[in-house]
Scaffold this motif. Structure first.
Motif, PDB file in Angstrom:
ATOM      1  N   ARG A  92       0.840  -1.206   0.000  1.00 56.35           N
ATOM      2  CA  ARG A  92       0.000   0.000   0.000  1.00 56.35           C
ATOM      3  C   ARG A  92       0.871   1.251   0.000  1.00 56.35           C
ATOM      4  NH1 ARG A  92      -3.106   1.965   2.692  1.00 56.35           N
ATOM      5  NH2 ARG A  92      -5.160   2.122   1.713  1.00 56.35           N
ATOM      6  N   LEU A  95       2.376   1.715  -3.507  1.00 53.85           N
ATOM      7  CA  LEU A  95       1.397   2.219  -4.474  1.00 53.85           C
ATOM      8  C   LEU A  95       1.106   3.701  -4.246  1.00 53.85           C
ATOM      9  CD1 LEU A  95      -1.109  -0.794  -4.477  1.00 53.85           C
ATOM     10  CD2 LEU A  95       0.482  -0.148  -6.310  1.00 53.85           C
ATOM     11  N   LEU A 108      -6.887   6.372 -10.070  1.00 53.88           N
ATOM     12  CA  LEU A 108      -6.420   4.991 -10.170  1.00 53.88           C
ATOM     13  C   LEU A 108      -5.840   4.514  -8.840  1.00 53.88           C
ATOM     14  CD1 LEU A 108      -5.785   2.452 -11.783  1.00 53.88           C
ATOM     15  CD2 LEU A 108      -3.669   3.558 -12.560  1.00 53.88           C
ATOM     16  N   ARG A 109      -5.114   5.396  -8.155  1.00 52.63           N
ATOM     17  CA  ARG A 109      -4.512   5.042  -6.856  1.00 52.63           C
ATOM     18  C   ARG A 109      -5.583   4.706  -5.836  1.00 52.63           C
ATOM     19  NH1 ARG A 109      -1.802   9.329  -6.247  1.00 52.63           N
ATOM     20  NH2 ARG A 109      -3.221  10.514  -4.928  1.00 52.63           N
ATOM     21  N   GLN A 111      -8.700   3.848  -6.325  1.00 51.65           N
ATOM     22  CA  GLN A 111      -9.440   2.646  -6.718  1.00 51.65           C
ATOM     23  C   GLN A 111      -8.639   1.382  -6.431  1.00 51.65           C
ATOM     24  OE1 GLN A 111     -10.540   2.573 -10.836  1.00 51.65           O
ATOM     25  NE2 GLN A 111     -11.918   0.805 -10.616  1.00 51.65           N
ATOM     26  N   THR A 112      -7.330   1.428  -6.712  1.00 50.57           N
ATOM     27  CA  THR A 112      -6.477   0.257  -6.470  1.00 50.57           C
ATOM     28  C   THR A 112      -6.362  -0.044  -4.980  1.00 50.57           C
ATOM     29  OG1 THR A 112      -5.184   0.773  -8.466  1.00 50.57           O
ATOM     30  CG2 THR A 112      -4.192  -0.728  -6.857  1.00 50.57           C
ATOM     31  N   THR A 115      -9.555  -1.525  -3.703  1.00 44.76           N
ATOM     32  CA  THR A 115      -9.687  -2.926  -4.111  1.00 44.76           C
ATOM     33  C   THR A 115      -8.863  -3.842  -3.209  1.00 44.76           C
ATOM     34  OG1 THR A 115     -10.057  -2.298  -6.417  1.00 44.76           O
ATOM     35  CG2 THR A 115      -9.321  -4.550  -6.005  1.00 44.76           C
ATOM     36  N   ILE A 155      -5.085  -7.870 -10.117  1.00 47.36           N
ATOM     37  CA  ILE A 155      -5.374  -6.584 -10.764  1.00 47.36           C
ATOM     38  C   ILE A 155      -4.528  -6.499 -12.026  1.00 47.36           C
ATOM     39  CG2 ILE A 155      -5.293  -4.064 -10.543  1.00 47.36           C
ATOM     40  CD1 ILE A 155      -5.519  -4.413  -7.516  1.00 47.36           C
ATOM     41  N   LEU A 157      -3.466  -3.869 -15.207  1.00 50.56           N
ATOM     42  CA  LEU A 157      -3.466  -2.555 -15.852  1.00 50.56           C
ATOM     43  C   LEU A 157      -2.981  -2.652 -17.291  1.00 50.56           C
ATOM     44  CD1 LEU A 157      -2.031  -0.319 -12.976  1.00 50.56           C
ATOM     45  CD2 LEU A 157      -4.405  -0.952 -13.440  1.00 50.56           C
ATOM     46  N   ARG A 213      -8.806  -3.396 -16.575  1.00 50.03           N
ATOM     47  CA  ARG A 213      -8.470  -3.518 -15.159  1.00 50.03           C
ATOM     48  C   ARG A 213      -9.463  -4.512 -14.569  1.00 50.03           C
ATOM     49  NH1 ARG A 213      -9.526  -1.629 -10.078  1.00 50.03           N
ATOM     50  NH2 ARG A 213      -7.691  -1.156  -8.810  1.00 50.03           N
ATOM     51  N   VAL A 215     -10.288  -7.784 -11.627  1.00 48.80           N
ATOM     52  CA  VAL A 215      -9.958  -8.415 -10.365  1.00 48.80           C
ATOM     53  C   VAL A 215     -10.295  -9.870 -10.481  1.00 48.80           C
ATOM     54  CG1 VAL A 215     -10.470  -8.525  -7.916  1.00 48.80           C
ATOM     55  CG2 VAL A 215     -10.448  -6.315  -9.080  1.00 48.80           C
TER      56      VAL A 215
END
Length: 216
Positions: A92, A95, A108-109, A111-112, A115, A155, A157, A213, A215
């Protein structure tokens, strides 16, 4: 009473007689010989040459460990018959402050991270796969997670293998949250000890696939 001798006066004053006698010899006076084993030993010790002092000694600094783990590294979890170190909070951190930092990556950060926190809460060890070993940039291609001896893709990308295998790896890295950067670990061979990886080119899907993207 009786008059004290010169030697007695020097001893009373706190100056060893042997030193005074040595100095007096340079002034033209014959040196005196002092008897007594203890006194002679003390004089020899004081006249013995000593190495110059370099001041206060400082503790030798510890060698920097380039493999040190972040303080936010999680607990150890079971890996089949063995154990694997959780790196959830460390990933974490990577990221948020390295791979997806900046306002242009905010959506995007968030959301990632959401998730990982919610939909992937049952995973404890992740490996980030970067785009290309040729560029060396830490642009994320996919995120994989460890479960029951396998590394499924969680995930995506950029086009990536559905499952990650150690034979696919070109380079393994560890994340240092102090310097907020990834460091190459040439001696590392196991994915369970890594935080990120570059894959060999032959294991990457064609780049003309539509970016998505997902999962797992």
């Amino acid at each position: 009473g009786n008059l004290a001798s010169g030697s007695d006066l020097h001893e009373i004053a706190g100056i060893p007689a042997c030193l005074v006698t040595a100095a007096a010899s340079h002034a033209g006076r014959p040196p005196r010989r002092h008897h007594g084993t203890n006194q002679q030993a003390a004089c020899d010790h004081m006249l013995k040459p000593r190495a110059p002092s370099c001041g206060r000694r400082h503790a030798t600094p510890k060698r920097h460990d380039t493999t040190r783990r972040c303080a936010s590294t999680g607990p150890v979890v079971r890996r089949g018959a063995g154990r694997v170190q959780s790196n959830r909070r460390l990933i974490r951190n990577a990221l948020e402050w390295c791979c997806l930092k900046g306002d242009h990556n905010r959506e995007l950060r968030e959301q990632t991270l959401r998730t990982i926190d919610q939909e992937l809460s049952s995973y404890e060890h992740f490996v980030l796969v970067f785009r290309s070993v040729h560029t060396g940039r830490h642009d994320i291609r996919a995120v994989y997670g460890y479960r029951d001896g396998a590394w499924p893709r969680l995930i995506q990308l950029l086009p990536s293998p559905q499952n990650l295998e150690e034979r696919m790896v070109a380079q393994l890295l560890r994340y240092d949250c102090g310097s907020k950067e990834f460091k190459d670990m040439p001696s590392m061979q196991e994915l369970t000890s890594a935080d990120a990886a570059f894959l060999q080119h032959q294991y990457l899907p064609p780049q003309n696939l539509h970016k998505s993207r997902v999962v797992a």
